[in-house]
Motif scaffolding. Structure first.
Motif, PDB file in Angstrom:
ATOM      1  N   LEU A   9       0.754  -1.114  -0.069  1.00  0.00           N
ATOM      2  CA  LEU A   9      -0.196  -0.004   0.081  1.00  0.00           C
ATOM      3  C   LEU A   9       0.846   1.156   0.049  1.00  0.00           C
ATOM      4  O   LEU A   9       1.716   1.495   0.876  1.00  0.00           O
ATOM      5  N   TRP A  10       0.830   2.265  -1.159  1.00  0.00           N
ATOM      6  CA  TRP A  10       1.763   3.229  -1.222  1.00  0.00           C
ATOM      7  C   TRP A  10       1.113   4.691  -1.352  1.00  0.00           C
ATOM      8  O   TRP A  10       0.096   4.662  -1.882  1.00  0.00           O
ATOM      9  N   ASP A  11       1.667   5.450  -0.661  1.00  0.00           N
ATOM     10  CA  ASP A  11       1.162   6.900  -0.851  1.00  0.00           C
ATOM     11  C   ASP A  11       2.326   7.468  -1.722  1.00  0.00           C
ATOM     12  O   ASP A  11       3.563   7.776  -1.266  1.00  0.00           O
ATOM     13  N   LYS A  12       1.751   7.909  -2.855  1.00  0.00           N
ATOM     14  CA  LYS A  12       2.723   8.494  -3.733  1.00  0.00           C
ATOM     15  C   LYS A  12       3.284   9.671  -3.425  1.00  0.00           C
ATOM     16  O   LYS A  12       4.591  10.028  -3.698  1.00  0.00           O
ATOM     17  N   ALA A  13       3.020  10.452  -2.548  1.00  0.00           N
ATOM     18  CA  ALA A  13       3.199  11.733  -2.319  1.00  0.00           C
ATOM     19  C   ALA A  13       4.576  11.635  -1.369  1.00  0.00           C
ATOM     20  O   ALA A  13       5.400  12.608  -1.222  1.00  0.00           O
ATOM     21  N   PHE A  14       4.364  10.727  -0.406  1.00  0.00           N
ATOM     22  CA  PHE A  14       5.467  10.586   0.782  1.00  0.00           C
ATOM     23  C   PHE A  14       6.395   9.395   0.763  1.00  0.00           C
ATOM     24  O   PHE A  14       7.370   9.595   1.222  1.00  0.00           O
ATOM     25  N   ASP A  15       5.931   8.196   0.195  1.00  0.00           N
ATOM     26  CA  ASP A  15       6.612   7.043   0.228  1.00  0.00           C
ATOM     27  C   ASP A  15       7.482   6.978  -0.894  1.00  0.00           C
ATOM     28  O   ASP A  15       7.212   7.673  -2.075  1.00  0.00           O
ATOM     29  N   ASN A  16       8.472   6.056  -0.715  1.00  0.00           N
ATOM     30  CA  ASN A  16       9.494   6.157  -1.968  1.00  0.00           C
ATOM     31  C   ASN A  16      10.399   4.732  -1.886  1.00  0.00           C
ATOM     32  O   ASN A  16      10.286   3.807  -0.676  1.00  0.00           O
ATOM     33  N   CYS A  17      11.434   4.627  -2.949  1.00  0.00           N
ATOM     34  CA  CYS A  17      11.907   3.262  -2.680  1.00  0.00           C
ATOM     35  C   CYS A  17      13.552   3.528  -3.341  1.00  0.00           C
ATOM     36  O   CYS A  17      13.390   4.804  -4.362  1.00  0.00           O
ATOM     37  N   ALA A  18      14.380   3.050  -3.270  1.00  0.00           N
ATOM     38  CA  ALA A  18      15.753   3.333  -3.690  1.00  0.00           C
ATOM     39  C   ALA A  18      16.173   1.687  -4.061  1.00  0.00           C
ATOM     40  O   ALA A  18      15.880   0.922  -3.350  1.00  0.00           O
ATOM     41  N   THR A  19      17.016   1.469  -4.927  1.00  0.00           N
ATOM     42  CA  THR A  19      17.369   0.168  -5.560  1.00  0.00           C
ATOM     43  C   THR A  19      19.079   0.269  -5.833  1.00  0.00           C
ATOM     44  O   THR A  19      19.370   1.175  -6.633  1.00  0.00           O
ATOM     45  N   ALA A  20      19.740  -0.606  -5.551  1.00  0.00           N
ATOM     46  CA  ALA A  20      21.191  -0.728  -5.718  1.00  0.00           C
ATOM     47  C   ALA A  20      21.537  -2.119  -6.277  1.00  0.00           C
ATOM     48  O   ALA A  20      20.547  -3.071  -5.903  1.00  0.00           O
ATOM     49  N   GLU A  21      22.249  -2.245  -7.491  1.00  0.00           N
ATOM     50  CA  GLU A  21      22.636  -3.564  -7.864  1.00  0.00           C
ATOM     51  C   GLU A  21      23.967  -3.765  -7.703  1.00  0.00           C
ATOM     52  O   GLU A  21      25.023  -2.927  -7.741  1.00  0.00           O
TER      53      GLU A  21
END
Length: 159
Positions: A127-139
């Motif tokens: 469940l995601w709130d586009k205004a405040f939630d975020n993610c980061a990905t590293a490989e």
């Protein structure tokens, strides 16, 4: 305690000053429903912290023998343990790099897989709130092509 004659007790002074009616108190909200600009999750900072963690944690797989061949061989149980350790380390480093993030819940997910030229997709749902939630990905990819490690950090803002 003795008071001079003609003085009122402190609890009665307010009643005498306002004619016996308690004044109306107005309170301001003390809670926030959104993060300030300084408190927002910064994916670029998290990506750098996770890349450093992956490089440091996976460096043991880079050892070579006398013939120049990589010594490390993929083991499923070892990969699961490494993923768990890297996930905990990523969470700690991201928290340290971002500083005080009082209302963000950080969830780090790490996948360590053998790379035998197959397709590799990772997906997640929440469940995601586009205004405040975020993610980061590293490989991180093994230079010999034997291994791939993917770290994802989800930052969920809660009120």
């Amino acid at each position: 305690s003795l008071r001079p004659p003609g003085t009122l007790a402190p609890s009665r002074m307010a009643d005498a000053d306002t004619g016996g009616v308690e004044p109306v108190k107005i309170y301001e909200n003390t809670f926030r429903l959104e993060p300030t600009e300084e408190q927002r999750f910064k994916p670029s900072v998290a990506v750098n912290a996770m890349k450093e963690t992956l490089e440091a944690s996976m460096s043991y797989t880079l050892e070579k023998d006398e013939g120049g061949q990589y010594v490390w061989e993929y083991d499923r149980e070892e990969a699961a343990d490494v993923a768990k350790e890297v996930s905990q380390e990523c969470t700690a480093r991201v928290k340290a790099a971002l500083g005080e993030q009082p209302r963000y819940k950080l969830i780090c997910h790490v996948v360590v897989s053998e790379n035998v030229q197959q397709s590799f997709r990772v997906s997640s749902r929440c469940l995601w709130d586009k205004a405040f939630d975020n993610c980061a990905t590293a490989e991180w990819r093994h230079p010999g092509g034997k291994l791939i490690a993917l770290a994802m950090c989800f930052a969920l803002y809660y009120e």
